[in-house]
Each structure stands twice: as C-alpha cells, then as structure tokens.
Enzyme design. Structure first.
Site, PDB file in Angstrom:
ATOM      1  N   ASN A  62       0.809  -1.205   0.000  1.00 27.57           N
ATOM      2  CA  ASN A  62       0.000   0.000   0.000  1.00 27.57           C
ATOM      3  C   ASN A  62       0.843   1.257   0.000  1.00 27.57           C
ATOM      4  O   ASN A  62       2.055   1.218   0.156  1.00 27.57           O
ATOM      5  CB  ASN A  62      -0.897   0.000   1.237  1.00 27.57           C
ATOM      6  CG  ASN A  62      -0.073   0.048   2.501  1.00 27.57           C
ATOM      7  OD1 ASN A  62       0.194   1.120   3.022  1.00 27.57           O
ATOM      8  ND2 ASN A  62       0.366  -1.090   2.996  1.00 27.57           N
ATOM      9  N   HIS A 108       5.363   3.695  -5.212  1.00 28.63           N
ATOM     10  CA  HIS A 108       4.762   4.688  -6.094  1.00 28.63           C
ATOM     11  C   HIS A 108       4.610   4.110  -7.507  1.00 28.63           C
ATOM     12  O   HIS A 108       4.287   4.821  -8.447  1.00 28.63           O
ATOM     13  CB  HIS A 108       5.645   5.940  -6.175  1.00 28.63           C
ATOM     14  CG  HIS A 108       5.773   6.663  -4.874  1.00 28.63           C
ATOM     15  ND1 HIS A 108       6.925   6.661  -4.132  1.00 28.63           N
ATOM     16  CD2 HIS A 108       4.878   7.389  -4.173  1.00 28.63           C
ATOM     17  CE1 HIS A 108       6.744   7.370  -3.023  1.00 28.63           C
ATOM     18  NE2 HIS A 108       5.511   7.820  -3.029  1.00 28.63           N
ATOM     19  N   ARG A 129      -5.008  11.181  -4.822  1.00 28.72           N
ATOM     20  CA  ARG A 129      -5.348  12.553  -4.467  1.00 28.72           C
ATOM     21  C   ARG A 129      -5.787  13.273  -5.726  1.00 28.72           C
ATOM     22  O   ARG A 129      -5.377  12.900  -6.836  1.00 28.72           O
ATOM     23  CB  ARG A 129      -4.107  13.234  -3.872  1.00 28.72           C
ATOM     24  CG  ARG A 129      -4.347  14.590  -3.226  1.00 28.72           C
ATOM     25  CD  ARG A 129      -3.051  15.091  -2.611  1.00 28.72           C
ATOM     26  NE  ARG A 129      -3.257  16.302  -1.813  1.00 28.72           N
ATOM     27  CZ  ARG A 129      -2.285  16.926  -1.151  1.00 28.72           C
ATOM     28  NH1 ARG A 129      -1.051  16.451  -1.183  1.00 28.72           N
ATOM     29  NH2 ARG A 129      -2.546  18.017  -0.456  1.00 28.72           N
ATOM     30  N   SER A 170       1.680  19.584  -4.774  1.00 26.89           N
ATOM     31  CA  SER A 170       2.439  18.889  -3.736  1.00 26.89           C
ATOM     32  C   SER A 170       3.717  18.293  -4.309  1.00 26.89           C
ATOM     33  O   SER A 170       4.791  18.391  -3.700  1.00 26.89           O
ATOM     34  CB  SER A 170       1.571  17.782  -3.117  1.00 26.89           C
ATOM     35  OG  SER A 170       2.307  17.052  -2.152  1.00 26.89           O
ATOM     36  N   PHE A 189      -2.514  14.120  10.130  1.00 25.71           N
ATOM     37  CA  PHE A 189      -1.407  14.789   9.439  1.00 25.71           C
ATOM     38  C   PHE A 189      -0.712  15.802  10.339  1.00 25.71           C
ATOM     39  O   PHE A 189       0.520  15.898  10.352  1.00 25.71           O
ATOM     40  CB  PHE A 189      -1.908  15.491   8.170  1.00 25.71           C
ATOM     41  CG  PHE A 189      -0.790  16.109   7.365  1.00 25.71           C
ATOM     42  CD1 PHE A 189      -0.127  15.365   6.411  1.00 25.71           C
ATOM     43  CD2 PHE A 189      -0.391  17.426   7.578  1.00 25.71           C
ATOM     44  CE1 PHE A 189       0.917  15.925   5.673  1.00 25.71           C
ATOM     45  CE2 PHE A 189       0.645  17.985   6.856  1.00 25.71           C
ATOM     46  CZ  PHE A 189       1.304  17.232   5.899  1.00 25.71           C
ATOM     47  N   MET A 195       1.523  13.966  12.762  1.00 23.21           N
ATOM     48  CA  MET A 195       2.695  13.408  12.078  1.00 23.21           C
ATOM     49  C   MET A 195       3.671  14.503  11.682  1.00 23.21           C
ATOM     50  O   MET A 195       4.885  14.325  11.761  1.00 23.21           O
ATOM     51  CB  MET A 195       2.247  12.612  10.855  1.00 23.21           C
ATOM     52  CG  MET A 195       1.442  11.365  11.199  1.00 23.21           C
ATOM     53  SD  MET A 195       0.890  10.450   9.721  1.00 23.21           S
ATOM     54  CE  MET A 195       2.451   9.770   9.161  1.00 23.21           C
ATOM     55  N   LYS A 245       2.015  20.795   3.868  1.00 17.07           N
ATOM     56  CA  LYS A 245       0.742  21.368   4.301  1.00 17.07           C
ATOM     57  C   LYS A 245      -0.316  20.311   4.608  1.00 17.07           C
ATOM     58  O   LYS A 245      -1.032  20.407   5.583  1.00 17.07           O
ATOM     59  CB  LYS A 245       0.201  22.327   3.235  1.00 17.07           C
ATOM     60  CG  LYS A 245       0.924  23.658   3.161  1.00 17.07           C
ATOM     61  CD  LYS A 245       0.191  24.576   2.188  1.00 17.07           C
ATOM     62  CE  LYS A 245       0.821  25.962   2.141  1.00 17.07           C
ATOM     63  NZ  LYS A 245       0.075  26.855   1.215  1.00 17.07           N
TER      64      LYS A 245
END
Length: 297
Positions: free
Chosen positions: A58, A112, A134, A142, A233, A236, A254
C-alpha cells in the site's frame, strides 16, 4: 522516537544527499519502462525483482502498520514492525528482498509504482493492496514542492515548467493520469481498495475503519481512536523531526485540500479540467476523486 529501521533509512538517504551534490541534474534520474526514476534511490535491477507476495502492499503504509500493530498488540507490538530500512519496494538495492523474506508476516510496504510495474507475484497471489489517490491538481502542487525540496531529484526553474512536464508525464514515476487509468481497470478486484486523500482528510476515523476491514482486521473504538490519532497529518507533521529527522520537512508540508489554487493559472486549470474530462470523467475512479468538488473554483 525514531525506530532502528527509520534511523537506518535516514542515514542511507543522507549519504545519498551528499552523493547527489556531486552529480549533474540529468544524472539524478534514469528511464525504465518509459518512466523516470531517481537514480540514487533505486536501480533497474531493483525494479525487476519479484517482490514478496504475502506483503500488505500500500501507499499509506504507516497507517496500515499501525492498524496491524494495534490489533495484534497482545502478540507483541514489535512483532509486525518492518525491520528493513527500505519501506518503499522500489528503494534500495535488490539484496533487500532477501532481508524482507526473513521478516514475519504480515509485512507492510509501500510503492509509487504503476500497476503494470508491480511485481507479478504480488498480483498473482492477490496480495491486499490499498491505493491512495489525491485529486490531480493538489497532487501536482504537492509534487512540485516535493521535487524542489528534495536534493535527490531534479528541480525545476519554475512552477510553469514543472506543470508542463507534469501534464506530459515527464516527471519521476510518470504520468498521474496513466497511473490512475491503470488502477481504474482494477478498482473492482477483490484484493484492491481505492481510497482518496480527501476522504481521509474529511473523516479519518471512518477511513481507518474501512482500511482495517479491507485488510481483515476488526478494531474496537479505542483502537480506531489510537490509530487515527497517530495518523493525523498535523500530529505526524509535528513529530516529523523525531520520526524522520532532517527529512521530515520534505515529507510533511501542508497536507491540505485546495492548495492548487495558489499556483494554477486559469489557463492551466482549464487544461487540467479538459485532461480529466478526456481521461477519467465517467469512470468509477473518476467519481471517487470527486473532481467537481475539489478541482473547480
């Protein structure tokens, strides 16, 4: 606290950072099977290895590792922690696969890679796969910042130059749209689950429950809360210096929805809208991305 594996990974990356300073930009990447890859993080030999078929496979592997660990804590929380310091399958040398085989199952790794480049053993054995996507506009912004801040990848003269390359897939790991279209073909496979970044941002607790169910775990409310708190987030990001050292500022920026509006011009936004319409509109995965909600003014 940084684990031994995380510490080793950080040390390995920092050595590569020093090596990258000696190389011209064009030598930081290489082409394999039509896609660009970081020449320092991986090699063609690593990309052609068979992989390990019983891994949990994953993208948000830390969240899944937390689910595994909290669900089986009575057996020892360290039992299922990956001891290898290469959390992404395409990173490191091919010798790491021998190291991985010695670890107890279930093993949790990320990648990826495009579907077509995933090791065949993983597909044939129907290994559980979690695909996290996303919206393409926020992904572009990003990724632009990630490349600009990552010394192991080539930088771009400007956002406009990056955008052109992004739209044609001339960036490391290739085209967003090719990647998404391949996964759309397998969105109904029994071993595949697709979840979006936006869905996790909207309701992380429900997202944790869905992911846990996909991997065959039943968490009680206390366990769900524990996993969710670790995967938030903001949490983290605040802990990134401890968990990732100097790499934290690269991996955590961000983590918001809608940041694309700060860089996209009207023309670029319209071009992306047309590209989405051409490639993903009307597909099941396209509906999951909720493009009209997240990518339209």
């Amino acid at each position: 606290m940084m684990s031994e594996a995380e510490s080793k990974f950080q040390d390995w990356v920092m050595k590569l950072v020093e090596k990258a300073k000696e190389l011209p930009p064009k030598e930081l990447v290489f082409t394999y099977d039509r896609h660009l890859y970081s020449a320092l993080l991986t090699s063609e030999h690593t990309l052609t290895q068979p992989g390990i078929a019983d891994d949990r496979f994953n993208w948000v592997f830390q969240l899944v590792k937390n689910i595994v660990n909290v669900n089986e804590k009575e057996s020892g929380e360290e039992k299922h922690e990956s001891k290898t310091h290469f959390p992404l399958l395409e990173f490191g040398g091919p010798e790491k696969f021998e190291e991985m085989k010695k670890l107890p199952s279930p093993r949790v790794y990320g990648t990826h890679e495009h579907y077509e480049n995933i090791p065949k053993s993983i597909i044939e054995q129907k290994t559980k796969i979690l695909v996290v996507l996303r919206n393409p506009k926020d992904t572009a912004v990003s990724y632009f910042h990630f490349c600009q801040n990552n010394p192991l990848l080539p930088t771009f003269p400007s956002w406009d130059e990056f955008y052109k390359k992004y739209m044609t897939g001339e960036v490391p790991w290739g085209s967003y749209f090719d990647h998404a279209l391949l996964w759309n073909k397998h969105i109904d496979d029994e071993n595949v689950m697709v979840i979006t970044f936006e869905e996790l941002k909207e309701n992380l607790i429900e997202g944790v429950k869905k992911v846990a169910k996909h991997f065959g775990y039943s968490l009680n409310e206390e366990q769900v809360q524990k996993v969710s708190s670790k995967a938030d987030f903001k949490v983290m990001s605040e802990n990134s210096q401890k968990t990732h050292g100097n790499l934290g500022k690269i991996f955590f920026r961000k983590g918001v929805v809608g940041d694309w509006k700060n860089l996209f011009t009207d023309k670029q936004s319209e071009e992306m809208d047309a590209k989405f319409e051409e490639c993903l509109a009307g597909t099941k995965l396209g509906a999951e991305l909720k493009y009209n909600i997240y990518c339209k003014d």
